[in-house]
Design an enzyme around this catalytic site. Structure first.
Site, PDB file in Angstrom:
ATOM      1  N   LYS A  79      -5.608  -8.179  -1.563  1.00  0.00           N
ATOM      2  CA  LYS A  79      -4.759  -8.053  -2.755  1.00  0.00           C
ATOM      3  C   LYS A  79      -3.650  -9.102  -2.802  1.00  0.00           C
ATOM      4  O   LYS A  79      -3.224  -9.517  -3.883  1.00  0.00           O
ATOM      5  CB  LYS A  79      -4.135  -6.658  -2.838  1.00  0.00           C
ATOM      6  CG  LYS A  79      -2.982  -6.415  -1.879  1.00  0.00           C
ATOM      7  CD  LYS A  79      -2.205  -5.166  -2.246  1.00  0.00           C
ATOM      8  CE  LYS A  79      -0.867  -5.130  -1.542  1.00  0.00           C
ATOM      9  NZ  LYS A  79      -0.924  -5.255  -0.082  1.00  0.00           N
ATOM     10  N   LYS A 104     -15.220  -6.250   6.625  1.00  0.00           N
ATOM     11  CA  LYS A 104     -14.251  -5.232   6.202  1.00  0.00           C
ATOM     12  C   LYS A 104     -14.907  -3.854   6.176  1.00  0.00           C
ATOM     13  O   LYS A 104     -15.794  -3.591   5.365  1.00  0.00           O
ATOM     14  CB  LYS A 104     -13.747  -5.610   4.807  1.00  0.00           C
ATOM     15  CG  LYS A 104     -12.642  -4.745   4.279  1.00  0.00           C
ATOM     16  CD  LYS A 104     -11.273  -5.289   4.612  1.00  0.00           C
ATOM     17  CE  LYS A 104     -10.219  -4.304   4.132  1.00  0.00           C
ATOM     18  NZ  LYS A 104      -8.913  -4.590   4.710  1.00  0.00           N
ATOM     19  N   GLY A 113       0.820  -1.207   0.000  1.00  0.00           N
ATOM     20  CA  GLY A 113       0.000   0.000   0.000  1.00  0.00           C
ATOM     21  C   GLY A 113       0.857   1.262   0.000  1.00  0.00           C
ATOM     22  O   GLY A 113       0.515   2.269  -0.621  1.00  0.00           O
ATOM     23  N   ASN A 114       2.034   1.200   0.672  1.00  0.00           N
ATOM     24  CA  ASN A 114       2.892   2.382   0.766  1.00  0.00           C
ATOM     25  C   ASN A 114       3.614   2.705  -0.545  1.00  0.00           C
ATOM     26  O   ASN A 114       4.297   3.716  -0.653  1.00  0.00           O
ATOM     27  CB  ASN A 114       3.880   2.252   1.923  1.00  0.00           C
ATOM     28  CG  ASN A 114       4.778   1.027   1.786  1.00  0.00           C
ATOM     29  OD1 ASN A 114       4.656   0.260   0.822  1.00  0.00           O
ATOM     30  ND2 ASN A 114       5.667   0.840   2.738  1.00  0.00           N
ATOM     31  N   LYS A 170      -0.641 -12.407   3.712  1.00  0.00           N
ATOM     32  CA  LYS A 170       0.621 -12.473   2.963  1.00  0.00           C
ATOM     33  C   LYS A 170       1.271 -13.845   3.150  1.00  0.00           C
ATOM     34  O   LYS A 170       1.760 -14.469   2.193  1.00  0.00           O
ATOM     35  CB  LYS A 170       1.579 -11.362   3.423  1.00  0.00           C
ATOM     36  CG  LYS A 170       1.053  -9.968   3.122  1.00  0.00           C
ATOM     37  CD  LYS A 170       1.968  -8.869   3.643  1.00  0.00           C
ATOM     38  CE  LYS A 170       1.194  -7.584   3.923  1.00  0.00           C
ATOM     39  NZ  LYS A 170       0.372  -7.077   2.820  1.00  0.00           N
TER      40      LYS A 170
END
Lengths: 314, 314
Positions: free
Chosen positions: A213, A124, A6-7, A275
């Site tokens: 994602k 979410k 995201g960063n 992840k």
């Protein structure tokens, strides 16, 4: 395949100014260009949390002026927005370095199961904050599920986060990726986990959901048959006993070791767990290795000097 | 190549509800599927006027909650939104008919010249309506050019509408389109005329502008080297002496005849003129024929029974 963190688009504490985001994607583009110069034939994916949140908030705020779009359409818009920032930044970096490659962003839908238990249990939070009264109204009128946000106060909509099953464009993208004529392109696909759809009759129908994602990146990586999956995030590696005195980085693990760490509850549900799961599944499904690391430590991680590498069992 | 008309997504008088737009794209998908069944290998493009207008209005309305995106980024969002509706509708139609094709939407940037006179003379109204006071503030703070809208009252922002020069993704798309392995895909490209960029150094930079979708369709069609360009709109053919007693449809014309009609001022600036210009340029640059017609009369037009066909000079 590289799953940008995201960063790579918006760093912690930043708001969504376009110029700021473009500055961040320029940095990410340098990393991608470095990988290309090392000889990698890449596919890139990315998140969309803050961006789709902003698009939803714009939809909700302007509800009287413009009929709001459903969440799947907002995800599609975010693929357009972020895809544009990435192709522009990557192309400019490639052209600056005289790398004869070009970024190409393809809209991508992720198929989820209509029977996914997530649809019964939306978890979410997305979009804006509402008062108790507004919340009751939205529950009634739009059938939204709302939860109270104890930290910031107010109520927010919660949506399902189902498990990705397949990529609607997977077959075509695989052909494209492996056709030797097309070695000049870097595909950007499955942004924000992909536009969520379920199968309906012979075709597809959009659903209001968000897809993780990194889990989606695994499905893309496996579908395309790539060798390696690099999952970038804001920490340099996976940690064991995170947040305790015994905390230490995990440099490498086999699939079985990683599964044990997962079953021991080593990883946070909304952060490292997907992840870790994506990395394990990618290697289980035939991938050579998965690496979890930060943008900054990526090259050390590729040499095994930093980050966390997940291999198949001995 | 098929350039869908605005009414393929939103018909006159309709507001932008997503479900309504999807119904329209389903109709357009049937036309596309009919063409595919006739043996055409297609590329599709589309407009974005109402959709990018809504996205801009959402940006402007939510300006306090979310930093607004520049116009080029809004165009990118609209490519995501409309591209999603089109791939979903087209795929569903293909799957229903057991056509082994799939729609693939690629984000596309259109290069314009930084010296285009349109930048000195913005003329295309976009976004919301403002009071005189708000208008003065926006002129000062954002350097927007504002014009008074005499019909609806109030002030609106006007942006440049420069001439498309090239497609940033043109070379890659051409390779993709002509590679025999990829005959299973229908490309959707250059939505809304493409994301407007100018050359900057070795790379590109986004600009706040809108590009005519039919002029951009010609640039794509010529770049890809397709044989025929079908420009769909809400009238069945080009008319001469439009709006007078002598009004009559133009069934066919050579490039030179069409150029004479253009120079005589036969066509409206914001409506038929860009379509006529796009058709002429496409044939001049090597295309076999360009056809201007409606979605409904498309098949009659292909047989020369309706619509307007532009051929090369004898």
């Amino acid at each position: 395949m590289v799953a940008l963190g995201g960063n790579a688009i918006l760093k912690a504490g930043q708001r969504g100014e376009f110029e700021l985001q473009i500055e961040n994607t320029r940095e990410a583009a340098k990393i991608i260009a470095n990988l290309v110069e090392k000889g990698y034939h890449l596919v890139v994916t990315h998140g969309n949390g803050p961006q789709v949140g902003d698009i939803l908030l714009q939809n909700e705020t302007a509800v009287k002026a413009v009929p709001p779009s459903p969440l799947d359409a907002c995800v599609a818009e975010s693929q357009g927005l972020i895809g544009y920032m990435l192709i522009q930044s990557m192309d400019n970096e490639f052209r600056k370095r005289n790398i004869g490659m070009q970024a190409l962003c393809v809209l991508t839908r992720t198929i989820v199961s209509a029977d996914d238990p997530a649809f019964e249990n939306p978890s979410k939070p997305v979009g804006g904050y509402y008062s108790g009264e507004e919340s009751r109204k939205l529950k009634k009128e739009k059938k939204w599920k709302m939860v109270q946000d104890s930290a910031r106060g107010g109520y927010r909509r919660v949506v399902p986060s189902p498990v990705p099953v397949a990529i609607a464009e997977g077959e075509l993208l695989k052909t494209f990726f492996h056709s030797s004529e097309n070695r000049r392109e870097i595909l950007i696909v499955s942004g924000g986990g992909g536009i969520p759809v379920i199968r309906k009759g012979k075709g597809y129908r959009g659903v209001e959901a968000v897809i993780d994602k990194d889990l989606a990146a695994q499905v893309v990586a496996t579908s395309l048959g790539v060798d390696e999956l690099f999952i970038l995030t804001d920490v340099d590696s996976v940690f064991l006993d995170f947040g305790t005195e015994k905390q230490h980085p995990l440099r490498s693990a086999t699939v079985d070791e990683m599964k044990r760490h997962i079953s021991e509850g080593q990883f946070g549900r909304g952060s490292m767990l997907p992840k870790a799961e994506a990395a394990v599944k990618f290697v289980q499904m035939g991938g050579k290795r998965a690496v979890i690391t930060s943008q900054e430590k990526m090259f050390d991680a590729l040499d095994g000097k930093d980050g966390t590498t997940i291999f198949e069992n001995d």
